[in-house]
Structures are given as C-alpha cells and as structure tokens.
Write a protein that holds these residues in place. Structure first.
Motif, PDB file in Angstrom:
ATOM      1  N   GLU A 152      -0.014  -1.263   7.403  1.00 18.15           N
ATOM      2  CA  GLU A 152       0.801  -0.691   8.473  1.00 18.15           C
ATOM      3  C   GLU A 152       1.166   0.751   8.149  1.00 18.15           C
ATOM      4  OE1 GLU A 152       2.794  -4.863  10.031  1.00 18.15           O
ATOM      5  OE2 GLU A 152       4.096  -3.358   9.102  1.00 18.15           O
ATOM      6  N   PRO A 153       1.640   1.510   9.133  1.00 23.58           N
ATOM      7  CA  PRO A 153       1.975   2.913   8.879  1.00 23.58           C
ATOM      8  C   PRO A 153       2.976   3.115   7.748  1.00 23.58           C
ATOM      9  CG  PRO A 153       1.925   2.502  11.242  1.00 23.58           C
ATOM     10  CD  PRO A 153       1.772   1.170  10.568  1.00 23.58           C
ATOM     11  N   GLU A 154       3.937   2.215   7.612  1.00 24.48           N
ATOM     12  CA  GLU A 154       4.976   2.372   6.596  1.00 24.48           C
ATOM     13  C   GLU A 154       4.837   1.388   5.442  1.00 24.48           C
ATOM     14  OE1 GLU A 154       6.957   4.900   6.757  1.00 24.48           O
ATOM     15  OE2 GLU A 154       6.165   5.476   8.720  1.00 24.48           O
ATOM     16  N   SER A 155       3.789   0.581   5.448  1.00 18.53           N
ATOM     17  CA  SER A 155       3.641  -0.431   4.388  1.00 18.53           C
ATOM     18  C   SER A 155       2.178  -0.567   3.999  1.00 18.53           C
ATOM     19  CB  SER A 155       4.161  -1.797   4.861  1.00 18.53           C
ATOM     20  OG  SER A 155       5.550  -1.761   5.054  1.00 18.53           O
ATOM     21  N   SER A 164       5.970  -5.442   9.101  1.00 15.68           N
ATOM     22  CA  SER A 164       6.972  -5.414  10.161  1.00 15.68           C
ATOM     23  C   SER A 164       6.431  -5.773  11.543  1.00 15.68           C
ATOM     24  CB  SER A 164       7.626  -4.030  10.225  1.00 15.68           C
ATOM     25  OG  SER A 164       6.659  -3.028  10.499  1.00 15.68           O
TER      26      SER A 164
END
Length: 408
Positions: A152-155, A164
C-alpha cells in the motif's frame, strides 16, 4: 575469447555456459533442458534486441507477451505428460526458468513471475479446492491473468500491521472494498487483482479477486522510475468496490495465511537476483574480452580478472543457495528464515556483482549498449521488493535467537 568451459566442443549446447560454474544444470532432466533451451532461443532472438529501447522509453514490449505465453513454460506438456496436468513440473525447473528470464532482463522475469509465481501462489495457497479446480487451469494457460496486490502507499515492510484497505461484508453476503494499493506490477493488463484487505468485522486480513474493470477501481501508472523501467507498476485506488463472496479466497482468513504465500514466493526473488548476476557477469565478461586498452585486451589485466573472479564467486554462491533452498522446498520444508536468507544473501551478492560489472565496463557502463547499465539499475528494485534486506535479516535473527526485534 576466454570463455572456456569444461565441455569443449559441447560448449555451444550448454544452456548456462560460463555463469553455471559448478554445473547446477546437471540437476535438470533432458526434457527440462529442452524446454529451457526453447525459452533461451526466444529470448536471444526476439527479446534481447528490443530491451534497451523499451527500457529507455519506460514501456513494456507487449509484442513479447503472447509469444512468451505460447511457449507453455509454466507447466510444459513435455514435463507433465498428456491429459490433465496433475503432476506439476519440478521446482528446480521453475527456478531455472526464472533464472533464464532474469539473466536476460529483470522486468521480463518480474512480469512472468507476477503470474507464474505471485498470482499462482495466491490461488494455490488461498483458494478453496473448488476455487482451485476452476481457476488454476486458467492461471496456468494465462486465460485468467492476475496480480498480487498487497503493498500500500503507506505500508510496505509493515504491511502485516499497517494494512489499511478495508473489506465490509453486507447483509447479502457480498463485500465492499475501500483503500489503495501501490507498486502493483502488471496490473494494467491483468484480468483480476488479488487484493488483500482487512475485514472490519474481525480485524483479520482477507483476500479477494477483483475485476480490474469493476466500478470503483482506478489504476494509475507510476512514472519517473529509475529501475525496472519496462515493468508497468500501478497505483490502484479502490472506492466502494463490490466483490461477491464467490470471489473471496476462502482459505485466507488472517495475515498468517498471507505469510505462507510470502514464504513460498520469496525464493522466486532470490532466483531473479541470481539471474541478474548472471546477466551482468556475462555482459561484463564479453566486454572485457572484446575491449582493448593500452594495446591489450582488458581481460588480460590483473585487477580486471580479480573483479571477474569476485563476480563469479558471488554468482556461484547465490546459485548454490537457491538450488539448495528449492530442493528443501520440494521436500516439503518451508521455513520463513530459509527463504529470507536466500533473498537477503542473493540480493547482497547481486548488488556487489552489478556494481563490479559497471566498474569493468567503465564509462560505457552507464549506457544501455552493453546491457550492464540495465542490470545495474534494475537490481535496486529487486533488492527491495518481496522483503527488504532489513526485514529478511530480522526474520533470520528471530529464528536464530528466539527473540523478535520487529517494532511493536
């Protein structure tokens, strides 16, 4: 040209000539070598002439996709016999297939293993018996093309706890997905996206096959990459995407099930890292045997030969490592620390090997003409994906000490 081999006149027939110094190829059957020879001929004649131009443009040579599929490499008829394919090809064959692709180009290897490794593993590990019976033949012949959509973009490294993207089950039994995925290679040409999302009801990770053209699915190409430029990576947005229960992978009910997939797939990346070393080594060796400086062949200088020896040592050690890991997995031994060690160590060796190749080719090593620059740049993506060096080191350290050092 200085490319001596142990087999004399048979050298032209060897699939893995100089780069297979300890003859790991001898573990393959004649039929396996025949299939891989078919692949190598295709790559040399049809793919290699296109690579520099498409890499520079940041485009995938789509004209290679269907011919590669038509080679029937995933479960070749020569290896599985007539009739229903219920006896899969050996793991050592799959490894050398990845090696041969990566030895030519990392993007080609990544593109093919997105289907043959990641997506296939998602179905093999995550689908119910009934789902496998329906989907697996379509995965093998590419009539159902899919990609593994986890990051994911943040993970990235913290995806186990940081995932998320959400999944909500409605009163009709079907699901609604919301969130985003990033760095998903091959998504733009896939039929379905294997999307991992957190069930808001129990907090556990579930997996779904999402139609790429479903309402609420948006794909954006990631631009300005300096590595794996031919591979088309996507940023995927999921906005109120409806997915029927029949398209949920019924055996994925927690991140432990996802970890089982990663455990099986990480060895593929170690094979890619090893193949990149072979491609860089061969390109550098070819260059120094042809290039003359100070009235002599570059290959006649002591410092050049020392670098070649180090590169061959890295490559031979990496190939030995991935072959042994593959043998263990064929015997049913799957441990996180084993695949993590292979990925970590082969990528460390890869980084040094491509750097040495670039040194040997000098200023010409920053152009695409010798192939070295392409391997040098692409190695950086492979070094990070499917588990960074640090994450793999902590998996190994946990196994050694019995203590987890992961951030809580």
């Amino acid at each position: 040209m200085g490319l001596e081999t142990r087999t004399g006149t048979a050298a032209a027939e060897r699939l893995y000539n100089v780069c297979d110094y300890y003859d790991a190829e001898s573990l393959l059957t004649a039929d396996e070598r025949h299939v891989l020879g078919r692949l190598r001929n295709f790559l040399d004649q049809n793919a290699r002439p296109l690579l520099a131009d498409y890499w520079e443009r940041g485009e995938f040579p789509s004209q290679l996709a269907q011919p590669l599929i038509d080679l029937d490499l995933m479960e070749p008829a020569e290896l599985t016999g007539p009739g229903p394919r219920n006896i899969p090809a050996r793991g050592i064959y799959h490894g050398f297939r990845i090696f041969e692709l990566a030895r030519t180009d990392a993007s080609l290897a990544t593109w093919y293993t997105a289907q043959a490794g990641l997506f296939r593993t998602a179905i093999r590990v995550g689908a119910s018996a009934e789902q496998q019976a329906e989907w697996m033949p379509q995965v093998v012949d590419f009539s159902l093309k899919g990609v593994f959509s986890l990051t994911e973009p943040e993970s990235g490294s913290d995806i186990a706890g940081g995932l998320s993207t959400t999944a909500r089950r409605g009163s009709d039994g079907n699901w609604t997905l919301d969130g985003a995925k990033r760095w998903i290679g091959g998504a733009s040409t896939a039929d379905v996206l294997a999307v991992f999302a957190r069930d808001v009801a129990d907090g556990q990770v579930k997996a779904f096959l999402v139609d790429r053209e479903a309402a609420g699915v948006t794909l954006e190409k990631i631009h300005r990459k300096t590595s794996l430029r031919m591979m088309q990576n996507a940023h995927i947005t999921l906005n109120n995407v409806r997915v029927p229960e029949s398209m949920r992978l019924h055996k994925v009910n927690s991140f432990k099930d996802v970890a089982a997939m990663l455990r099986a797939m990480r060895s593929d990346v170690a094979w890619i890292a090893t193949g990149i070393q072979a491609g860089a080594f061969e390109a550098a060796l070819r260059y120094v045997c042809e290039r003359r400086q100070f009235g002599r062949s570059l290959g006649s200088f002591q410092l050049v030969q020392e670098k070649l020896a180090r590169m061959l040592g890295n490559l031979t050690a990496s190939l030995s490592l991935v072959v042994r890991l593959t043998e263990q997995q064929a015997a049913g031994v799957y441990r996180d620390q084993d695949s993590a060690l292979a990925k970590m160590q082969s990528c460390l060796a890869m980084r040094e090997t491509v750097a040495l190749a670039r040194e040997l080719v000098g200023g010409n090593g920053i152009t695409l003409d010798s192939d070295v620059a392409r391997f040098h740049a692409d190695a950086e993506a492979v070094y990070s994906y499917e588990g960074t060096h640090e994450i793999n080191a902590l998996i190994i350290g946990r196994a050694l000490t019995g203590e987890s050092a992961f951030a809580r």
